[in-house]
Design an enzyme around this catalytic site. Structure first.
Site, short mmCIF file in Angstrom:
data_model
loop_
_atom_site.label_atom_id
_atom_site.label_comp_id
_atom_site.label_asym_id
_atom_site.label_seq_id
_atom_site.Cartn_x
_atom_site.Cartn_y
_atom_site.Cartn_z
N ASN A 72 -46.58 26.63 9.75
CA ASN A 72 -45.85 25.67 10.56
C ASN A 72 -44.61 26.37 11.12
O ASN A 72 -43.94 27.11 10.40
CB ASN A 72 -45.45 24.47 9.69
CG ASN A 72 -44.93 23.29 10.50
OD1 ASN A 72 -44.29 22.41 9.94
ND2 ASN A 72 -45.20 23.23 11.79
N TYR A 112 -37.20 16.17 19.03
CA TYR A 112 -37.36 16.15 17.58
C TYR A 112 -36.00 15.98 16.93
O TYR A 112 -34.97 16.40 17.47
CB TYR A 112 -37.97 17.47 17.12
CG TYR A 112 -38.02 17.70 15.62
CD1 TYR A 112 -39.08 17.22 14.86
CD2 TYR A 112 -37.01 18.42 14.98
CE1 TYR A 112 -39.13 17.45 13.49
CE2 TYR A 112 -37.05 18.65 13.62
CZ TYR A 112 -38.11 18.16 12.87
OH TYR A 112 -38.16 18.38 11.52
N GLU A 121 -37.65 11.52 9.90
CA GLU A 121 -37.99 12.61 10.80
C GLU A 121 -38.67 11.98 12.02
O GLU A 121 -39.64 11.24 11.85
CB GLU A 121 -38.92 13.60 10.12
CG GLU A 121 -39.28 14.82 10.98
CD GLU A 121 -40.26 15.75 10.28
OE1 GLU A 121 -40.18 16.97 10.50
OE2 GLU A 121 -41.13 15.26 9.52
N TYR A 123 -40.19 12.09 16.20
CA TYR A 123 -40.75 12.84 17.31
C TYR A 123 -40.90 11.92 18.52
O TYR A 123 -41.37 10.78 18.40
CB TYR A 123 -42.14 13.37 16.97
CG TYR A 123 -42.22 14.46 15.94
CD1 TYR A 123 -42.29 15.80 16.31
CD2 TYR A 123 -42.29 14.15 14.58
CE1 TYR A 123 -42.40 16.81 15.36
CE2 TYR A 123 -42.40 15.15 13.62
CZ TYR A 123 -42.46 16.48 14.02
OH TYR A 123 -42.58 17.47 13.08
N GLU A 211 -43.40 22.92 18.67
CA GLU A 211 -43.86 23.10 17.29
C GLU A 211 -45.31 23.56 17.28
O GLU A 211 -46.13 23.08 18.09
CB GLU A 211 -43.72 21.80 16.51
CG GLU A 211 -44.16 21.90 15.05
CD GLU A 211 -43.79 20.69 14.21
OE1 GLU A 211 -44.22 20.61 13.05
OE2 GLU A 211 -43.06 19.81 14.73
#
Length: 633
Positions: A72, A112, A121, A123, A211
């Site tokens: 990642n 993000y 978190e 997005y 990402e």
């Protein structure tokens, strides 16, 4: 007009809470491993668990990145906050971006960040690779920046986070169609999430992010301008843009002035786009409704069916409604909006700190309407404290101090041009439907046949000309177009695919065509339609005209019959549409279909205007970067 990308540093619009950027851009710097610092006024981070990564930090918010053989990896530039303020306290947040995004496998492109208390978190994704995230049930859809986003909420159990391995929530807005450039109005997503019960905490970070997950790929983020502060305009693009543009200062000013004398005596304040009404001055209903002085001077709704209401005059039928309020504790307070007795949406308040929340693009009746804020879901655990209601958009009547019930206010908002400023086109009359006929590939002798039909029905159109067709032989056709009030626009000089051209060739195609038209009939070109409706970022960067597409009806195909052309237009046209037809040499079937198209649309209540008039009457600014228009709302 559009701002062009140059080698100079991209400007960053910042409030005092942001660090100041220097006038000289920092030198580009490439990093290969996890790192989090500041570069050229932006906070950046490269984070990875393992694999090969690189991130080149370019001017301002721009950067390039690549990855392969990773688990990642995230590459981002934006702003880190101090975890002490909500997004309402920080101010409006937007990103204006463009990227050459080439993922190979699982990857995301968008905004993000994180919040704390609660730990979230989040997005906001405009594009992705081989898999569309996040794989959980959709909570609903929202419309922001002219696009539709699916909203998701997911649980992460004992996973890495900004506070170590723990359990937290993930929020997603995922665009239903991919794009790699445009504006992301971050605050509008936050507001929409909270209306859906997805609580936001103290903001930790907001950044434009690329990402990769168990994949490879590369990206060049060649535009990334982060703005913090000012008013939110997320709904203005593709949503209710017309109500927020300066073009509405003409005929619709009458609808925003005291001339709209229909309505109650409820005092209100005019804003540049609408009306603000203090809730304590509305009519109270229900068993327990009462005034409060803390945390603001307002009104409290204590139990089910407690309400406040007043009468508002509307010249137009779509507006944004913003309510400032809060809960009396940390439980979720819910307040329904009703107009004319019909439910229109719910405002949600997740805490005791006052905040504004907006329900956008609300459709409602016109004329005098009862606007009501009512509690219908109280479970005894919270009270709703209300400060004021703002209504944004054109044609909002100010009932301040008026008790008359006449319709004199209609003169400004509804009568075309009655209150227009010099040099402006008055906005559209109430319920008037507009459409723009456009023709590509002229001027030719077929153009003359098209003009014969238009002249018969007293209809104007916009013609997108091929520059090499502009000459002494076609001058008389073009002069007739101008004399009839038609508009001339650019369709390139040679009608070749411009996505294959260099930047210099792209500019030449536009300059040669614009100069040919100007030198022949003395008019300036205001719009551009790309050949084959084929566009790329280089074209957007080097063409300083609004891009026009339009609804297509296959009239360039000889196999499309006259009746098929007519039926396609009549069955698919909507208010504000730009209809794309062709007047190339010998396209006789479109000429034959044109009378039926005009008569059919007129019978449906449409008025024909040029493209310039369509934007002006709708109160919409066409000069939006990285956008191609087919409909003007």
């Amino acid at each position: 007009m559009k701002n062009k990308l140059t080698a100079a540093v991209l400007a960053v619009v910042m409030t005092a809470s942001l660090v100041s950027t220097s006038l000289t851009a920092e030198a580009a710097n490439t990093i290969y491993d996890t790192e989090s610092k500041t570069h050229d006024g932006y906070d950046y981070e490269l984070w990875k668990d393992y694999g090969n990564t690189s991130m080149t930090l370019n001017a301002g918010g721009t950067f390039e990145c690549s990855w392969n053989n990773i688990g990642n990896a995230l590459f981002r530039k934006g702003k880190r906050f101090n975890d002490t303020q909500t997004y309402q306290q920080i101010g409006n947040i937007t990103f204006d971006y463009a990227a050459d995004y080439q993922p190979n496998g699982n990857s995301y492109l968008g905004v993000y960040g994180w919040t704390k208390d609660p730990l979230v978190e989040y997005y906001i994704l405009d594009s992705w690779g081989s898999w569309r995230p996040p794989g959980t049930p959709c909570k609903g859809q929202i419309t922001v920046d002219g696009g539709t986003y699916d909203v998701y909420e997911a649980d992460r159990i004992n996973e890495p986070s900004i506070v170590g391995r723990t359990t937290f929530k993930q929020y997603f807005s995922v665009r239903t169609t991919k794009r790699t450039s445009g504006t992301i109005s971050v605050t509008e997503h936050f507001k929409a999430w909270e209306r859906m019960g997805m609580k936001m905490g103290k903001l930790h970070e907001a950044a434009l992010n690329v990402e990769g997950y168990q994949s490879s790929g590369k990206a060049n983020v060649y535009k990334n301008v982060m703005t913090i502060g000012g008013s939110s305009n997320g709904g203005s693009q593709g949503g209710n843009q017309g109500g927020n543009q300066g073009g509405n200062q003409g005929g619709n000013q009458g609808g925003n002035q005291g001339g709209n004398q229909g309505g109650s005596n409820t005092p209100s304040t005019s804003t540049s786009t609408g009306t603000k009404v203090e809730c304590e001055k509305m009519t109270k209903g229900g068993q327990y409704t009462g005034n409060i002085s803390s945390p603001f001077n307002g009104v409290a709704l204590y139990a089910n069916n407690d309400s406040v209401k007043y009468t508002q005059y509307f010249a137009n039928g779509t507006h944004d409604f913003t309510l400032r309020g809060c809960s009396n504790n940390n439980n979720m307070a819910r307040v329904d909006l009703k107009i004319g007795g019909q439910y229109k949406g719910t405002f949600y308040y997740g805490g005791s700190y006052p905040a504004e929340y907006t329900i956008k693009n609300v459709n409602h009746g016109t004329g005098n309407q009862t606007v009501e804020l009512v509690v219908t879901a109280d479970d005894g655990k919270w009270d709703a404290n209300l400060d004021y209601l703002k209504i944004d958009g054109a044609g909002v009547g100010n009932n301040s101090g008026s008790s008359n019930t006449g319709n004199t206010g209609n003169n400004g908002g509804n009568n075309s041009g009655s209150n227009s400023q010099p040099g402006q086109t008055a906005p559209v009359q109430q319920n008037q439907k507009l459409v723009a006929l456009t023709f590509d590939d002229g001027p030719t002798s077929t153009t003359s046949q098209v003009l014969d039909v238009l002249d018969k029905y007293d209809v104007k159109a916009t013609f997108f000309l091929i520059g090499q067709n502009v000459n002494s032989n076609t001058r008389s056709i073009m002069q007739r177009q101008v004399n009839m009030g038609c508009e001339l626009a650019c369709h390139s000089y040679t009608h070749e695919d411009m996505t294959r051209m260099s930047a210099n060739d792209i500019k030449n195609q536009i300059n040669w065509t614009s100069s040919a038209i100007k030198n022949t009939v003395g008019v300036d070109v205001k719009f551009f339609r790309p050949p084959y409706i084929s566009v790329n970022n280089s074209m957007y960067q080097n063409i300083d005209l609004p891009f026009i597409q339009g609804s297509m009806h296959n009239d360039w195909e000889n196999s499309t019959s006259v009746s098929q052309r007519v039926n396609s237009v009549l069955s698919n046209t909507k208010d504000g549409d730009i209809i794309l037809l062709h007047d190339f040499q010998g396209n006789s079937k479109t000429v034959e279909a044109l009378p039926q198209i005009i008569e059919g649309l007129q019978s449906q209540g449409y008025t024909f205007v040029t493209v310039s008039e369509l934007f002006a009457k709708k109160g919409v600014n066409p000069d939006v970067e990285y956008k191609i228009w087919s409909n003007v709302k």
